[in-house]
Design a protein around this motif. Structure first.
Motif, PDB file in Angstrom:
ATOM      1  N   LYS A 282       0.850  -1.184   0.000  1.00 14.98           N
ATOM      2  CA  LYS A 282       0.000   0.000   0.000  1.00 14.98           C
ATOM      3  C   LYS A 282       0.882   1.228   0.000  1.00 14.98           C
ATOM      4  CE  LYS A 282      -0.631  -0.634   5.011  1.00 14.98           C
ATOM      5  NZ  LYS A 282      -1.633  -0.811   6.073  1.00 14.98           N
ATOM      6  N   VAL A 283       0.277   2.389  -0.230  1.00 15.52           N
ATOM      7  CA  VAL A 283       1.074   3.604  -0.433  1.00 15.52           C
ATOM      8  C   VAL A 283       1.685   4.129   0.857  1.00 15.52           C
ATOM      9  CG1 VAL A 283      -0.216   4.280  -2.478  1.00 15.52           C
ATOM     10  CG2 VAL A 283      -0.967   5.100  -0.230  1.00 15.52           C
ATOM     11  N   GLY A 284       1.147   3.746   2.007  1.00 15.22           N
ATOM     12  CA  GLY A 284       1.669   4.201   3.287  1.00 15.22           C
ATOM     13  C   GLY A 284       1.123   3.376   4.425  1.00 15.22           C
ATOM     14  N   TYR A 285       1.732   3.524   5.588  1.00 18.52           N
ATOM     15  CA  TYR A 285       1.354   2.709   6.748  1.00 18.52           C
ATOM     16  C   TYR A 285      -0.125   2.819   7.096  1.00 18.52           C
ATOM     17  CZ  TYR A 285       0.999   1.236  11.622  1.00 18.52           C
ATOM     18  OH  TYR A 285       0.596   0.647  12.797  1.00 18.52           O
ATOM     19  N   THR A 286      -0.681   4.034   7.095  1.00 22.10           N
ATOM     20  CA  THR A 286      -2.071   4.223   7.494  1.00 22.10           C
ATOM     21  C   THR A 286      -3.057   4.112   6.338  1.00 22.10           C
ATOM     22  OG1 THR A 286      -1.887   6.630   7.248  1.00 22.10           O
ATOM     23  CG2 THR A 286      -1.430   5.700   9.432  1.00 22.10           C
ATOM     24  N   ALA A 287      -2.548   3.912   5.122  1.00 25.52           N
ATOM     25  CA  ALA A 287      -3.436   3.816   3.952  1.00 25.52           C
ATOM     26  C   ALA A 287      -3.989   2.391   3.823  1.00 25.52           C
ATOM     27  CB  ALA A 287      -2.668   4.179   2.688  1.00 25.52           C
ATOM     28  N   PRO A 288      -5.229   2.253   3.333  1.00 26.39           N
ATOM     29  CA  PRO A 288      -5.788   0.913   3.104  1.00 26.39           C
ATOM     30  C   PRO A 288      -5.289   0.330   1.787  1.00 26.39           C
ATOM     31  CG  PRO A 288      -7.414   2.581   2.563  1.00 26.39           C
ATOM     32  CD  PRO A 288      -6.196   3.321   3.074  1.00 26.39           C
ATOM     33  N   SER A 289      -5.499  -0.972   1.617  1.00 25.13           N
ATOM     34  CA  SER A 289      -5.054  -1.668   0.412  1.00 25.13           C
ATOM     35  C   SER A 289      -6.233  -2.360  -0.245  1.00 25.13           C
ATOM     36  CB  SER A 289      -3.983  -2.701   0.780  1.00 25.13           C
ATOM     37  OG  SER A 289      -3.876  -3.719  -0.193  1.00 25.13           O
ATOM     38  N   VAL A 290      -6.350  -2.232  -1.560  1.00 26.62           N
ATOM     39  CA  VAL A 290      -7.421  -2.896  -2.297  1.00 26.62           C
ATOM     40  C   VAL A 290      -7.265  -4.412  -2.223  1.00 26.62           C
ATOM     41  CG1 VAL A 290      -8.441  -3.268  -4.568  1.00 26.62           C
ATOM     42  CG2 VAL A 290      -7.789  -0.955  -3.865  1.00 26.62           C
ATOM     43  N   ASN A 291      -6.087  -4.910  -2.564  1.00 26.35           N
ATOM     44  CA  ASN A 291      -5.880  -6.356  -2.628  1.00 26.35           C
ATOM     45  C   ASN A 291      -6.038  -7.021  -1.266  1.00 26.35           C
ATOM     46  OD1 ASN A 291      -5.403  -6.284  -5.387  1.00 26.35           O
ATOM     47  ND2 ASN A 291      -3.186  -6.064  -5.157  1.00 26.35           N
ATOM     48  N   GLY A 320     -15.841   7.807   5.291  1.00 28.22           N
ATOM     49  CA  GLY A 320     -16.163   9.056   4.611  1.00 28.22           C
ATOM     50  C   GLY A 320     -14.933   9.822   4.159  1.00 28.22           C
ATOM     51  N   THR A 321     -13.771   9.181   4.171  1.00 30.76           N
ATOM     52  CA  THR A 321     -12.562   9.866   3.714  1.00 30.76           C
ATOM     53  C   THR A 321     -12.403   9.700   2.198  1.00 30.76           C
ATOM     54  OG1 THR A 321     -11.172   7.918   4.113  1.00 30.76           O
ATOM     55  CG2 THR A 321     -11.398   9.500   5.916  1.00 30.76           C
ATOM     56  N   ARG A 322     -11.766  10.669   1.584  1.00 32.49           N
ATOM     57  CA  ARG A 322     -11.626  10.650   0.121  1.00 32.49           C
ATOM     58  C   ARG A 322     -10.633   9.588  -0.353  1.00 32.49           C
ATOM     59  NH1 ARG A 322     -11.654  17.225  -0.007  1.00 32.49           N
ATOM     60  NH2 ARG A 322     -13.917  17.485  -0.024  1.00 32.49           N
ATOM     61  N   LEU A 323      -9.768   9.124   0.547  1.00 29.06           N
ATOM     62  CA  LEU A 323      -8.847   8.049   0.207  1.00 29.06           C
ATOM     63  C   LEU A 323      -9.457   6.678   0.507  1.00 29.06           C
ATOM     64  CD1 LEU A 323      -6.022   6.965  -0.595  1.00 29.06           C
ATOM     65  CD2 LEU A 323      -5.358   7.231   1.812  1.00 29.06           C
ATOM     66  N   GLY A 324     -10.007   6.531   1.702  1.00 27.52           N
ATOM     67  CA  GLY A 324     -10.447   5.218   2.161  1.00 27.52           C
ATOM     68  C   GLY A 324     -11.680   4.672   1.482  1.00 27.52           C
ATOM     69  N   ASP A 325     -12.705   5.499   1.315  1.00 28.44           N
ATOM     70  CA  ASP A 325     -13.967   5.004   0.750  1.00 28.44           C
ATOM     71  C   ASP A 325     -13.824   4.452  -0.669  1.00 28.44           C
ATOM     72  OD1 ASP A 325     -15.150   5.639   3.112  1.00 28.44           O
ATOM     73  OD2 ASP A 325     -16.624   7.035   2.294  1.00 28.44           O
ATOM     74  N   PRO A 326     -13.176   5.163  -1.590  1.00 26.74           N
ATOM     75  CA  PRO A 326     -13.026   4.607  -2.938  1.00 26.74           C
ATOM     76  C   PRO A 326     -12.248   3.287  -2.949  1.00 26.74           C
ATOM     77  CG  PRO A 326     -12.587   6.962  -2.959  1.00 26.74           C
ATOM     78  CD  PRO A 326     -12.670   6.557  -1.522  1.00 26.74           C
ATOM     79  N   ILE A 327     -11.232   3.182  -2.091  1.00 26.64           N
ATOM     80  CA  ILE A 327     -10.462   1.943  -2.022  1.00 26.64           C
ATOM     81  C   ILE A 327     -11.333   0.808  -1.493  1.00 26.64           C
ATOM     82  CG2 ILE A 327      -8.610   0.794  -0.726  1.00 26.64           C
ATOM     83  CD1 ILE A 327      -6.931   3.285  -1.116  1.00 26.64           C
ATOM     84  N   GLU A 328     -12.170   1.104  -0.503  1.00 21.44           N
ATOM     85  CA  GLU A 328     -13.054   0.069   0.040  1.00 21.44           C
ATOM     86  C   GLU A 328     -14.053  -0.416  -1.010  1.00 21.44           C
ATOM     87  OE1 GLU A 328     -15.598  -0.922   4.086  1.00 21.44           O
ATOM     88  OE2 GLU A 328     -14.990   1.145   3.688  1.00 21.44           O
TER      89      GLU A 328
END
Length: 376
Positions: A282-291, A320-328
């Protein structure tokens, strides 16, 4: 009554629950608010913020958001009922105090508060880090007669599970879990495994997140997790982040075959659980991962023996975050994809009602979903 043929013997029944959330003292109150679609976040007035010690200059900051999910009645504790002195209760970390009551209420709801000695009951739970309380308690410790070693345990939330197991005489496994905002669902996962391996015959699982700091809102920082307008708009084009909330939830679990045999009340059935970690994919420690998310979902589906096409609702993380929701959403699409066909599945997030409860976030969504199934 025997298991239905579609069950494989690995199912876990939710036979009891207890919860306390913003503007919701019980699960019954919580359900009434959910039915009406009520947002339970509190927006403070300027006078309330001034009364809490904030300066006029801070309040007038255009980036200051005056909203948070506040839990009422969190300062009350029946210390004598659980065998604590008033002095012990005064110094005890507030999350530990409240979680005693939630565990007892959940056992009462399941009908087992009078049968604790006859069962092997496990406890799996976690709480939000509360260093503020430790500073407060140690600053007052010169006035206490409590043993310093004992004091160091009752002011530390990581002793929560074993303290409660001791006071309630729970003789199954007792684990404190900390995996950030997945804590309470990780607790459910481990509780289910404990039941399947027979380390426990009944298991309590959940989490709690309350703060000893005065709730004052927050400064909005572009690109960070908090919402710009004080609303959590999960999976919404207008979303800008999440809002913090307080809450506590506990569920009582039992193997479905045992629950049926013992004629327990059953709110819902957990057909499988799965857990993994993204590693560094993933792009960073706190970022979610699609796979990582997709793999975990697919594993759970396979363990349950459930065709994705038969699933018609998902209670999501949905911050509701702009990074997390689309990845989820991308991970869900990947996990549910089948021959490129279009499919429909409803999706929701309880955070739009109560905010993000950190260590209690997952169990709040699970309680919401179980209540939805119970009330159809």
């Amino acid at each position: 009554m025997a298991l239905k043929k579609e069950y494989n013997g690995l199912e876990i029944a939710i036979i009891g629950m207890s919860g306390q959330f913003p503007s919701s003292e019980t699960c019954r109150h919580f359900w009434e608010h959910l039915k009406s679609g009520t947002e339970l976040l509190k927006t403070f007035t300027d006078d309330e913020l001034i009364e809490k010690g904030m300066s006029v200059g801070d309040i007038q900051n255009p980036r200051y958001v005056k909203t948070v999910g506040v839990m009422d009645q969190k300062e009350y504790f029946d210390s004598s009922f659980f065998g604590y002195t008033p002095e012990e209760a005064t110094f005890m970390e507030p999350q530990i105090r409240l979680f005693h009551q939630q565990c007892w209420a959940a056992l009462e709801d399941a009908g087992y508060s009078s049968a604790i000695d006859k069962k092997k009951i496990g406890l799996f739970a976690g709480a939000t880090t509360n260093d503020n309380w430790k500073v407060h308690a140690y600053s007052k410790s010169k006035d206490t007669t409590l043993d310093p070693f004992y004091l160091s345990m009752i002011i530390d939330q990581s002793f929560m599970s074993t303290l409660i197991s001791y006071k309630l005489n729970l003789r199954g496994p007792s684990f404190y879990i900390d995996s950030a905002c997945s804590t309470s669902l990780a607790a459910v996962h481990l509780a289910c495994r404990s039941l399947l391996t027979r380390d426990s015959t009944i298991a309590l699982a959940g989490g709690i997140s309350i703060t000893s700091k005065k709730n004052k809102g927050y400064i909005y920082e572009p690109g960070m997790i908090s919402s710009e307008d004080g609303h959590c708009r999960a999976f919404d084009s207008k979303s800008s982040g999440t809002v913090s909330g307080e809450g506590a939830g506990v569920i009582v679990l039992k193997k479905l075959s045992d629950a049926i045999k013992d004629r327990d009340n059953i709110y819902a059935i957990i057909k499988s659980t799965s857990v993994n970690n993204d590693g560094n994919n993933k792009v960073g420690y706190t970022a979610p991962s699609v796979n990582g998310q997709a793999e975990c979902i697919v594993t759970a589906q396979r363990l349950a023996g459930v065709d994705p096409d038969t699933i018609n609702y998902i209670e999501a993380h949905g911050t509701g975050t702009r990074l997390g929701d689309p990845i989820e959403i991308k991970a869900l699409n990947q996990a549910f994809a089948k021959n490129g066909q279009d499919k429909f599945c409803a999706i929701g997030s309880v955070k739009t009602n109560i905010g993000h409860l950190d260590a209690a976030a997952g169990v709040a969504g699970l309680i919401k979903t179980a209540l939805s199934l119970t009330h159809r």
